[in-house]
Motif scaffolding. Structure first.
Motif, PDB file in Angstrom:
ATOM      1  N   ARG A  90       0.840  -1.209   0.000  1.00  0.00           N
ATOM      2  CA  ARG A  90       0.000   0.000   0.000  1.00  0.00           C
ATOM      3  C   ARG A  90       0.872   1.255   0.000  1.00  0.00           C
ATOM      4  O   ARG A  90       0.967   1.973   0.972  1.00  0.00           O
ATOM      5  CB  ARG A  90      -0.982  -0.008   1.162  1.00  0.00           C
ATOM      6  CG  ARG A  90      -1.996  -1.145   1.096  1.00  0.00           C
ATOM      7  CD  ARG A  90      -3.019  -1.128   2.214  1.00  0.00           C
ATOM      8  NE  ARG A  90      -3.711   0.137   2.247  1.00  0.00           N
ATOM      9  CZ  ARG A  90      -4.057   0.761   3.376  1.00  0.00           C
ATOM     10  NH1 ARG A  90      -3.791   0.236   4.533  1.00  0.00           N
ATOM     11  NH2 ARG A  90      -4.684   1.918   3.319  1.00  0.00           N
ATOM     12  N   GLU A  91       1.512   1.504  -1.118  1.00  0.00           N
ATOM     13  CA  GLU A  91       2.463   2.598  -1.270  1.00  0.00           C
ATOM     14  C   GLU A  91       1.866   3.960  -0.931  1.00  0.00           C
ATOM     15  O   GLU A  91       0.696   4.202  -1.160  1.00  0.00           O
ATOM     16  CB  GLU A  91       3.011   2.659  -2.703  1.00  0.00           C
ATOM     17  CG  GLU A  91       3.844   1.481  -3.110  1.00  0.00           C
ATOM     18  CD  GLU A  91       3.019   0.341  -3.678  1.00  0.00           C
ATOM     19  OE1 GLU A  91       1.781   0.508  -3.854  1.00  0.00           O
ATOM     20  OE2 GLU A  91       3.590  -0.729  -3.931  1.00  0.00           O
ATOM     21  N   ARG A  93       2.565   7.922  -1.929  1.00  0.00           N
ATOM     22  CA  ARG A  93       3.253   8.715  -2.956  1.00  0.00           C
ATOM     23  C   ARG A  93       3.203  10.191  -2.605  1.00  0.00           C
ATOM     24  O   ARG A  93       2.257  10.657  -1.987  1.00  0.00           O
ATOM     25  CB  ARG A  93       2.613   8.472  -4.324  1.00  0.00           C
ATOM     26  CG  ARG A  93       2.768   7.036  -4.778  1.00  0.00           C
ATOM     27  CD  ARG A  93       2.102   6.802  -6.133  1.00  0.00           C
ATOM     28  NE  ARG A  93       2.210   5.416  -6.525  1.00  0.00           N
ATOM     29  CZ  ARG A  93       3.216   4.915  -7.230  1.00  0.00           C
ATOM     30  NH1 ARG A  93       4.187   5.703  -7.636  1.00  0.00           N
ATOM     31  NH2 ARG A  93       3.248   3.633  -7.540  1.00  0.00           N
ATOM     32  N   ARG A  98       6.043  10.099  -6.737  1.00  0.00           N
ATOM     33  CA  ARG A  98       7.144   9.242  -6.287  1.00  0.00           C
ATOM     34  C   ARG A  98       6.744   8.498  -5.016  1.00  0.00           C
ATOM     35  O   ARG A  98       6.120   9.061  -4.121  1.00  0.00           O
ATOM     36  CB  ARG A  98       8.397  10.064  -6.015  1.00  0.00           C
ATOM     37  CG  ARG A  98       9.015  10.669  -7.265  1.00  0.00           C
ATOM     38  CD  ARG A  98      10.280  11.437  -6.904  1.00  0.00           C
ATOM     39  NE  ARG A  98       9.965  12.532  -6.010  1.00  0.00           N
ATOM     40  CZ  ARG A  98       9.997  13.816  -6.319  1.00  0.00           C
ATOM     41  NH1 ARG A  98      10.372  14.186  -7.521  1.00  0.00           N
ATOM     42  NH2 ARG A  98       9.694  14.747  -5.443  1.00  0.00           N
ATOM     43  N   ILE A  99       7.145   7.236  -4.925  1.00  0.00           N
ATOM     44  CA  ILE A  99       6.876   6.448  -3.718  1.00  0.00           C
ATOM     45  C   ILE A  99       7.779   6.954  -2.599  1.00  0.00           C
ATOM     46  O   ILE A  99       8.993   7.036  -2.756  1.00  0.00           O
ATOM     47  CB  ILE A  99       7.092   4.953  -3.965  1.00  0.00           C
ATOM     48  CG1 ILE A  99       6.082   4.436  -4.981  1.00  0.00           C
ATOM     49  CG2 ILE A  99       6.988   4.167  -2.652  1.00  0.00           C
ATOM     50  CD1 ILE A  99       6.302   3.011  -5.409  1.00  0.00           C
ATOM     51  N   CYS A 102       5.115   3.408   2.669  1.00  0.00           N
ATOM     52  CA  CYS A 102       3.992   2.488   2.537  1.00  0.00           C
ATOM     53  C   CYS A 102       3.143   2.550   3.808  1.00  0.00           C
ATOM     54  O   CYS A 102       3.543   3.152   4.809  1.00  0.00           O
ATOM     55  CB  CYS A 102       4.476   1.073   2.270  1.00  0.00           C
ATOM     56  SG  CYS A 102       5.545   0.391   3.556  1.00  0.00           S
TER      57      CYS A 102
END
Length: 109
Positions: A90-91, A93, A98-99, A102
């Motif tokens: 479940r990133e 951003r 951009r990640i 999480c």
């Protein structure tokens, strides 16, 4: 339980849905669980080089230690299923996509 990060970058996990909320960071340990590939052959199809490659060989697998879990990449966890491997899930951003972390760590079954 100890969690050791075997990815090449720090992993930040948000503990709630608030983007300004509490989070915990698992710094990169310096050891990286990586996958190797074995090249089996090659040929050309319509002029394009096509390599026959066997993927998914885990390099430097960590020893299993009671009470210790390891953060690894999803391809690593899928190639070498182990109950002590965790993956970022479940990133989160930033505004540029951009990640940056999480919301959970998942244990692939």
């Amino acid at each position: 339980m100890a969690i050791i990060n075997l990815t090449p970058h720090d992993v930040t996990v948000w503990l709630d849905e608030d983007p300004m909320g509490e989070k915990v960071c698992f710094p990169a340990s310096g050891d990286v669980a990586r996958l190797a590939s074995i090249e089996l052959g090659e040929r050309r199809d319509e002029g394009v080089l096509v390599q026959d490659v066997e993927f998914g060989h885990l390099l430097k697998a960590p020893e299993r230690v009671e009470g210790t879990r390891y953060i690894v990449s999803l391809p690593t966890a899928l190639a070498q299923p182990r109950g002590d491997f965790l993956v970022p899930f479940r990133e989160v951003r930033d505004d540029d996509g951009r990640i940056v972390g999480c919301r959970a760590l998942a244990r692939p079954l």
